[in-house]
Design a protein around this motif. Structure first.
Motif, PDB file in Angstrom:
ATOM      1  N   ASN A   1      90.339 -76.247 -38.465  1.00 42.50           N
ATOM      2  CA  ASN A   1      89.712 -75.443 -39.512  1.00 42.50           C
ATOM      3  C   ASN A   1      89.382 -74.041 -39.009  1.00 42.50           C
ATOM      4  O   ASN A   1      88.780 -73.243 -39.695  1.00 42.50           O
ATOM      5  N   GLU A   2      89.762 -73.750 -37.759  1.00 40.07           N
ATOM      6  CA  GLU A   2      89.529 -72.409 -37.237  1.00 40.07           C
ATOM      7  C   GLU A   2      90.823 -71.900 -36.626  1.00 40.07           C
ATOM      8  O   GLU A   2      91.448 -72.582 -35.824  1.00 40.07           O
TER       9      GLU A   2
ATOM     10  N   ALA B   1      83.331 -62.688 -43.488  1.00 39.73           N
ATOM     11  CA  ALA B   1      82.025 -63.151 -42.986  1.00 39.73           C
ATOM     12  C   ALA B   1      81.215 -61.978 -42.441  1.00 39.73           C
ATOM     13  O   ALA B   1      81.770 -60.957 -42.037  1.00 39.73           O
TER      14      ALA B   1
ATOM     15  N   THR C   1      85.994 -62.154 -39.257  1.00 40.22           N
ATOM     16  CA  THR C   1      86.255 -63.525 -39.692  1.00 40.22           C
ATOM     17  C   THR C   1      86.429 -63.623 -41.198  1.00 40.22           C
ATOM     18  O   THR C   1      85.577 -63.144 -41.949  1.00 40.22           O
TER      19      THR C   1
ATOM     20  N   GLN D   1      86.659 -66.159 -44.357  1.00 40.02           N
ATOM     21  CA  GLN D   1      86.337 -67.514 -44.776  1.00 40.02           C
ATOM     22  C   GLN D   1      87.220 -67.830 -45.975  1.00 40.02           C
ATOM     23  O   GLN D   1      87.189 -67.099 -46.967  1.00 40.02           O
TER      24      GLN D   1
ATOM     25  N   LYS E   1      87.964 -70.475 -48.802  1.00 42.53           N
ATOM     26  CA  LYS E   1      87.454 -71.675 -49.446  1.00 42.53           C
ATOM     27  C   LYS E   1      88.604 -72.360 -50.161  1.00 42.53           C
ATOM     28  O   LYS E   1      89.235 -71.754 -51.010  1.00 42.53           O
TER      29      LYS E   1
ATOM     30  N   GLU F   1      86.670 -75.862 -45.660  1.00 41.74           N
ATOM     31  CA  GLU F   1      86.722 -74.413 -45.547  1.00 41.74           C
ATOM     32  C   GLU F   1      87.437 -74.061 -44.251  1.00 41.74           C
ATOM     33  O   GLU F   1      87.273 -74.732 -43.236  1.00 41.74           O
TER      34      GLU F   1
ATOM     35  N   SER G   1      88.274 -71.021 -41.395  1.00 42.48           N
ATOM     36  CA  SER G   1      87.931 -69.657 -41.001  1.00 42.48           C
ATOM     37  C   SER G   1      89.022 -69.095 -40.099  1.00 42.48           C
ATOM     38  O   SER G   1      89.567 -69.787 -39.244  1.00 42.48           O
TER      39      SER G   1
END
Length: 307
Positions: free
Chosen positions: A10-11, A86, A96, A98, A100, A105, A107
């Motif tokens: 997720n990153e 962000a 960063t 984000q 959705k 989520e 990033s």
């Protein structure tokens, strides 16, 4: 992208690379990792001039500010997904995004990076000790690759102006992790398989899990710490036979043992810059905290993996 995640990724990191012609580097402290950047001669593209300080230094701060503005404008044009920029995190070099989208989520860190086709600075000369592991020729070839610098504030800078750039070797690290074998066929379709990548994934995952459990105490640790310990382990055990696929358990514990040892001594040498210790002595208590937590995991069959 860094795909080395066991849990749902997720990153993501994206390096936004800007080629620069001949630059001059001046060390900003004694780590050998942080530099002030200036142009050796006035840049052909005049667009650079607005990012120079009075003294001719290239301002990471001004460039990040401008990039953030550009990204904010662009994000407004994205219609089908909800994307937000962000808030700025102090000292973080990244911008960063984000994103959705149910169920989770994502990033994305955008990292402003300079790429210079010139030889690496002196501080790197004794680093990258991969002769026994990947060979002298590979080392020489890697050192001929471009030099990358990321906009990163140096906390030790006398006057915090946000002007420093930190050497980045993520492209080289990726290269070594992908071509990790002592024999050239390791993990290729018909070659023997090893557990090096599996080890690195587990090390990152363990730190991630512990950070979720102790966010305050472990906030200073990041996956770069375990990645560095892993690379040192690859030199300590250079042969493919040290990393048989079936020995993942044993190899993972060996790497962890190495890392715990570093934590107890508060000494983890940067893989490319031997004078730079990634564990500063004033954080001793934090290092000991993490070493106790890891030892607990090691001795109890990794309860944190099952929570």
């Amino acid at each position: 992208f860094s795909y080395l995640q066991i849990s749902e990724p997720n990153e993501f990191d994206i390096m936004l690379v800007m080629p620069v012609a001949r630059i001059h580097l001046a060390e900003s402290d004694d780590t050998g990792a942080y530099y002030y950047v200036s142009f050796k001669r006035s840049p052909k593209e005049k667009g650079w001039l607005k990012f120079l300080e009075e003294d001719g230094k290239l301002s990471a701060f001004k460039m990040l500010q401008a990039l953030r503005e550009v990204i904010k404008q662009e994000v407004k044009n994205i219609k089908d997904v909800e994307v937000t920029v962000a808030r700025k995190k102090a000292g973080s070099p990244a911008i960063t995004l984000q994103i959705k989208n149910p169920p989770s989520e994502i990033s994305v860190d955008i990292i402003l990076t300079l790429e210079a086709q010139q030889s690496w600075p002196l501080s790197t000369q004794g680093g990258l000790k991969i002769e026994q592991w990947l060979g002298t020729k590979v080392r020489r070839d890697l050192r001929f690759k471009s030099l990358y610098l990321v906009a990163k504030q140096n906390k030790r800078e006398k006057v915090l102006r946000g002007n420093t750039w930190r050497l980045s070797f993520s492209h080289i690290e990726k290269d070594m992790i992908n071509n990790h074998g002592n024999s050239k066929t390791c993990c290729e379709s018909d070659g023997p398989k090893c557990c090096r990548k599996g080890c690195l994934k587990l090390l990152k995952y363990l730190l991630e899990q512990l950070k979720m459990k102790y966010p305050k105490e472990l906030e200073k640790f990041c996956s770069y710490h375990v990645k560095t310990a892993f690379l040192h382990s690859c030199i300590t055990w250079p042969n493919d036979s040290d990393w048989h696929l079936g020995d993942l358990d044993h190899c993972f514990q060996q790497c962890l043992g190495f890392f715990v040892d570093c934590l107890q001594k508060s000494q983890l040498t940067h893989f490319f810059i031997p004078q730079y210790n990634l564990l500063s002595p004033e954080d001793k208590a934090r290092h000991h905290f993490l070493s106790r937590k890891i030892s607990h995991e090691l001795n109890n069959g990794f309860p944190v993996f099952h929570e």
